[in-house]
Design an enzyme around this catalytic site. Structure first.
Site, short mmCIF file in Angstrom:
data_model
loop_
_atom_site.label_atom_id
_atom_site.label_comp_id
_atom_site.label_asym_id
_atom_site.label_seq_id
_atom_site.Cartn_x
_atom_site.Cartn_y
_atom_site.Cartn_z
N GLY A 1 -50.70 40.11 63.97
CA GLY A 1 -50.73 38.81 63.31
C GLY A 1 -50.86 38.87 61.80
O GLY A 1 -50.76 37.84 61.13
N MET B 1 -47.11 40.77 56.21
CA MET B 1 -46.85 41.81 55.22
C MET B 1 -45.54 41.53 54.50
O MET B 1 -44.54 41.21 55.15
CB MET B 1 -46.77 43.18 55.91
N GLY C 1 -42.32 51.90 46.64
CA GLY C 1 -42.77 53.22 47.03
C GLY C 1 -43.05 54.06 45.80
O GLY C 1 -42.38 53.91 44.77
N ASP D 1 -46.78 50.84 48.39
CA ASP D 1 -46.99 51.91 49.37
C ASP D 1 -47.26 53.22 48.64
O ASP D 1 -46.46 53.67 47.82
CB ASP D 1 -45.76 52.07 50.26
N TYR E 1 -49.77 61.90 47.68
CA TYR E 1 -48.95 61.67 46.50
C TYR E 1 -49.74 61.90 45.20
O TYR E 1 -49.14 61.98 44.12
CB TYR E 1 -48.41 60.24 46.46
N LYS F 1 -51.79 56.40 53.08
CA LYS F 1 -51.66 57.29 54.22
C LYS F 1 -52.69 58.42 54.17
O LYS F 1 -53.02 58.90 53.08
CB LYS F 1 -50.26 57.93 54.25
N HIS G 1 -49.96 60.13 58.11
CA HIS G 1 -48.76 60.55 57.39
C HIS G 1 -47.79 61.36 58.25
O HIS G 1 -46.58 61.32 58.02
CB HIS G 1 -49.18 61.38 56.17
#
Length: 291
Positions: A8, A11, A17, A42, A47, A72, A105
Site C-alpha cells: 500500500g 512510490m 540512480g 536510489d 556505492y 541497499k 543487494h
C-alpha cells in the site's frame, strides 16, 4: 507518476540512480534531480555515497517526508544482527531516522542462510516502522521462492538489470505473479555502452532511434517510456543536469503496441552485470564503513 506497492505504500515510478556516481558530485546531482522534480533517490551502502545523497536532499530544500529514499544492504552485512546494524549505518550516513525502502543487494547463493537472516532483519525493521517497505535486488525466481519459504513478507520490489537488450521476461513474469514490482537498474542500457561494444549500445540502436525520431524524443526517453508502460519502476543515473531533466521528461507521449513489441524484440539475452549466482563473499565481500 506513482506506483502503489504490494503493502500500500506509494512510490514515485522514476528515481535518480547513483551507482558509480563519485561522492564529490553526488550531492549536486541529487539536489539537481530534486529541483527538477524527482522525488525518489536510489542508493546503496556499497556505492559509498549515502552521506552525499543525504546532503543533496537537505540542500534541495524539499522536506525529507516528500522524498522516497531507497538504499541497499551489501552482502558483507548479511546476517540478522549485522543487517540491523547495516540499517543503522545507512540512516546515520543519510542523516534520516527512517527509510522508505530497504532492499538486499544480492541473493548470496553460496551462503543463503545469511540472506534469509538478513531479510528477517528487514522484516523486523518493517514491523518497527523504521522502514516503510522492503525488497530484494538481482534475485532470480528460484532465489525468491527460497526466500519465501522461510520468511513472511513478500518483497515489495525486485530491482534487476532490465533494458531492451536484456529484458529478463521470465523474471518479470515471476515478479508480477507474486505482486512484486519489477524495478529496473540500467533501464536505458547504460551498461551496454561501458561494458561492451560501444558501436552496439542501446543508445545507437537503429530500431530505438527510429522510434525516438517518430516521437521527437531521445533513445533514453523512449526506453524509459517503454519501461513505465510495462508498469516498472526505473532509476536512470546521470550527473548532467540536462540528462537528469531529459530522463524525467517522459510523460508527454505514449508508445504504440507495435513500438512496444519492437523494443521487446531487441532482447539479446546477454547480461551486462554479474550473474547473481557468481556473487560470493570471497570475491565481492567488502567492508562497509561505520557512519
Amino acid at each position: 507518476m506513482n506506483i502503489t506497492l504490494n503493502n500500500g505504500i506509494v512510490m514515485p515510478a522514476i528515481g535518480l540512480g547513483v551507482f558509480q556516481t563519485p561522492p564529490e558530485v553526488t550531492t549536486d546531482a541529487v539536489a539537481t534531480a530534486v529541483a527538477t522534480g524527482y522525488r525518489h533517490i536510489d542508493t546503496a551502502a556499497a556505492y559509498a555515497n549515502e552521506r552525499e545523497v543525504g546532503e543533496g536532499i537537505r540542500r534541495s530544500g524539499v522536506d525529507r517526508s516528500e522524498i522516497f529514499i531507497e538504499t541497499k544492504v551489501w552482502i558483507s552485512d548479511y546476517g540478522y544482527e549485522q543487517t540491523l546494524h547495516a540499517f543503522e549505518k545507512s540512516v546515520a550516513k543519510l542523516g534520516v531516522d527512517y527509510l522508505d525502502m530497504l532492499i538486499l543487494h544480492q541473493p548470496l547463493s553460496t551462503a543463503f542462510d545469511k540472506t534469509i537472516a538478513a531479510y528477517q532483519a528487514l522484516e523486523q525493521l518493517l514491523t518497527e516502522g523504521r522502514v516503510r517497505a522492503i525488497g530484494v535486488s538481482n534475485f532470480m525466481p528460484n532465489h525468491v521462492e527460497a526466500l519465501r519459504e522461510q520468511t513472511q513478507v513478500v518483497p515489495a520490489v525486485n530491482q534487476i538489470e532490465l533494458h531492451p537488450y536484456f529484458s529478463q521476461p521470465e523474471v518479470q513474469k515471476a515478479n508480477k505473479d507474486l505482486g512484486i514490482l519489477t524495478q529496473a537498474w540500467s533501464p536505458i542500457g547504460g551498461i551496454t555502452s561501458y561494458r561492451g561494444d560501444h558501436a552496439r549500445s542501446t543508445f545507437n540502436d537503429p530500431a530505438i532511434l527510429a522510434i525516438a525520431g517518430e516521437h521527437g524524443k531521445s533513445a533514453a526517453q523512449v526506453m524509459l517510456r517503454w519501461q513505465l508502460q510495462l508498469g516498472h519502476s526505473v532509476i536512470p543515473k546521470s550527473i548532467r543536469p540536462d540528462r537528469i531533466a531529459e530522463n524525467f521528461d517522459v510523460f508527454g507521449f505514449e508508445l504504440s503496441p507495435e513500438q512496444m513489441s519492437v523494443l521487446a524484440s531487441l532482447d539479446k539475452g546477454v547480461r551486462g552485470g554479474p550473474d547473481p549466482d557468481s556473487i560470493t563473499l570471497e570475491a565481492f565481500g567488502r567492508d562497509i564503513p561505520e557512519a
